[in-house]
Design a protein around this motif. Structure first.
Motif, short mmCIF file in Angstrom:
data_model
loop_
_atom_site.label_atom_id
_atom_site.label_comp_id
_atom_site.label_asym_id
_atom_site.label_seq_id
_atom_site.Cartn_x
_atom_site.Cartn_y
_atom_site.Cartn_z
N MET A 108 0.84 -1.20 0.00
CA MET A 108 0.00 0.00 0.00
C MET A 108 0.88 1.25 0.00
O MET A 108 1.83 1.33 0.75
CB MET A 108 -0.92 0.01 1.24
CG MET A 108 -1.82 1.23 1.32
SD MET A 108 -2.76 1.26 2.87
CE MET A 108 -3.76 -0.20 2.70
N ALA A 109 0.53 2.22 -0.85
CA ALA A 109 1.26 3.49 -0.88
C ALA A 109 0.71 4.39 0.22
O ALA A 109 -0.51 4.57 0.35
CB ALA A 109 1.08 4.15 -2.25
N HIS A 110 1.61 4.94 1.02
CA HIS A 110 1.20 5.78 2.15
C HIS A 110 1.46 7.24 1.83
O HIS A 110 2.38 7.59 1.09
CB HIS A 110 1.96 5.37 3.41
CG HIS A 110 1.69 3.96 3.85
ND1 HIS A 110 0.50 3.57 4.41
CD2 HIS A 110 2.45 2.84 3.78
CE1 HIS A 110 0.54 2.28 4.70
NE2 HIS A 110 1.72 1.81 4.31
N ASP A 111 0.65 8.09 2.43
CA ASP A 111 0.79 9.53 2.27
C ASP A 111 1.96 10.00 3.16
O ASP A 111 1.88 9.92 4.39
CB ASP A 111 -0.51 10.22 2.70
CG ASP A 111 -0.49 11.71 2.40
OD1 ASP A 111 -1.57 12.32 2.40
OD2 ASP A 111 0.60 12.28 2.18
N LEU A 112 3.04 10.50 2.53
CA LEU A 112 4.21 10.92 3.30
C LEU A 112 3.91 12.13 4.17
O LEU A 112 4.61 12.36 5.17
CB LEU A 112 5.36 11.23 2.34
CG LEU A 112 5.93 10.02 1.57
CD1 LEU A 112 7.07 10.46 0.67
CD2 LEU A 112 6.39 8.94 2.53
N ASN A 113 2.90 12.90 3.81
CA ASN A 113 2.53 14.03 4.66
C ASN A 113 2.09 13.55 6.04
O ASN A 113 2.31 14.21 7.05
CB ASN A 113 1.41 14.84 4.01
CG ASN A 113 1.90 15.61 2.80
OD1 ASN A 113 3.01 16.13 2.80
ND2 ASN A 113 1.09 15.67 1.75
N ARG A 114 1.43 12.38 6.08
CA ARG A 114 1.01 11.83 7.36
C ARG A 114 2.21 11.43 8.21
O ARG A 114 2.21 11.58 9.43
CB ARG A 114 0.08 10.64 7.14
CG ARG A 114 -1.27 11.03 6.57
CD ARG A 114 -2.11 9.82 6.22
NE ARG A 114 -3.34 10.25 5.54
CZ ARG A 114 -4.12 9.46 4.84
NH1 ARG A 114 -3.80 8.17 4.71
NH2 ARG A 114 -5.22 9.91 4.27
N LEU A 115 3.26 10.93 7.53
CA LEU A 115 4.49 10.62 8.27
C LEU A 115 5.09 11.88 8.88
O LEU A 115 5.59 11.86 10.00
CB LEU A 115 5.51 9.95 7.34
CG LEU A 115 5.43 8.44 7.17
CD1 LEU A 115 6.48 7.99 6.18
CD2 LEU A 115 5.62 7.73 8.51
N ALA A 116 5.07 12.98 8.13
CA ALA A 116 5.61 14.24 8.64
C ALA A 116 4.81 14.72 9.84
O ALA A 116 5.37 15.22 10.84
CB ALA A 116 5.62 15.30 7.54
#
Length: 298
Positions: A1-9
């Protein structure tokens, strides 16, 4: 699954601040949005990243492992963006620079002038010092240092090198004679620069490629290169001085270069600055300006 990197930030911001409220204030987003996005990340990953109470937010074991993995990557991304942003901006602001008074007066002064003419938004604060200044404690952006660098946590860029000449005043040579080989320096008056680690020991390369080490005797000692130059010019004795300081005096006859066929090791000229992921654009611009000028001058 591709994750939203903004959520990681957003997750990393909460982990670093220990608070959804503080993280929201840092990044300029509503607290509800931060909490919602972190919750979605937890749902995607199928693990709980934070333990939430009414008083505090703390990382779970899984959250701590994720933070340890992603924080360095996020920092590298931020650093890359900062570098790109800095490269498009014109150097501006205050540059605090430390250098020896002698090098500032003989070589660096015109380069500083041409630099501020090229970048009119720049200001330069020059701190002259014969001994090394602690760049971090003194809040110095950049140092120009001569000779051989010691190992340190600082970063250094080579700007070039300079020669070391044995010189004396004509009047001194008329009274005491002109040495023909390095070994003859032992019988001459020597003016020693006490700033050096071995001010009385010099190793020459002979015309045939061999080396000869001589230990001279100090008639006088001084802790200033400018003062040393003055004493030698006044006839106090012989000494070794940087070529950029004495070349003009040798050309006009105020000083005489002796043992010109016997070479002393060339010494380096370095730009030194505190270590860090990102070099300020003003520091990089000044280093490039000085290095280009020194290369052009030969």
């Amino acid at each position: 699954m591709a994750h939203d990197l903004n959520r990681l930030a957003l997750f990393a911001a909460v982990a670093e601040t220990g608070s959804f409220t503080a993280a929201a204030e840092r990044i300029g987003k509503p607290k509800s949005q931060v909490s919602q996005q972190v919750g979605r990340l937890e749902a995607e990953l199928g693990v709980r990243l934070f333990t939430r109470t009414t008083r505090k937010v703390s990382l779970t074991e899984a959250g701590s492992a994720l933070f340890d993995e992603c924080a360095p990557l996020l920092n590298e991304m931020q650093a890359a963006l900062a570098r790109l942003d800095a490269e498009r901006r014109e150097p501006s602001g205050l540059l605090r620079l430390t250098v020896s008074a002698e090098y500032a007066a003989t070589v660096l002064a015109p380069l500083i002038v041409s630099f501020v003419e090229r970048y009119p938004k720049m200001e330069i604060d020059v701190v002259t010092a014969s001994e090394q200044v602690d760049l971090v404690d003194a809040r110095i952006d950049l140092a120009i240092r001569m000779g051989w660098l010691k190992d340190s946590s600082l970063r250094a860029v080579s700007l070039g090198d300079f020669g070391q000449w044995v010189v004396a005043a004509p009047a001194y040579l008329q009274r005491h004679g002109v040495p023909q080989r390095p070994a003859e320096l032992v019988s001459h008056r020597w003016v020693a620069l006490s700033l050096l680690r071995l001010p009385l020991q010099w190793t020459f390369t002979n015309p045939d490629g061999g080396t000869e080490t001589v230990r001279v005797k100090a008639a006088l000692r001084i802790n200033s290169t400018a003062g040393l130059q003055g004493l030698v010019a006044a006839g106090a004795g012989m000494s070794t001085l940087p070529d950029f300081m004495v070349a003009e005096q040798v050309r006009t006859g105020l000083l005489v270069r002796v043992l010109a066929g016997f070479a002393l090791p060339r010494a380096g000229i370095y730009a030194v600055y505190p270590d860090g992921r990102h070099v300020p654009v003003k520091v990089r611009a000044f280093i490039d300006h000085v290095r280009d000028a020194l290369v052009a001058s030969g």
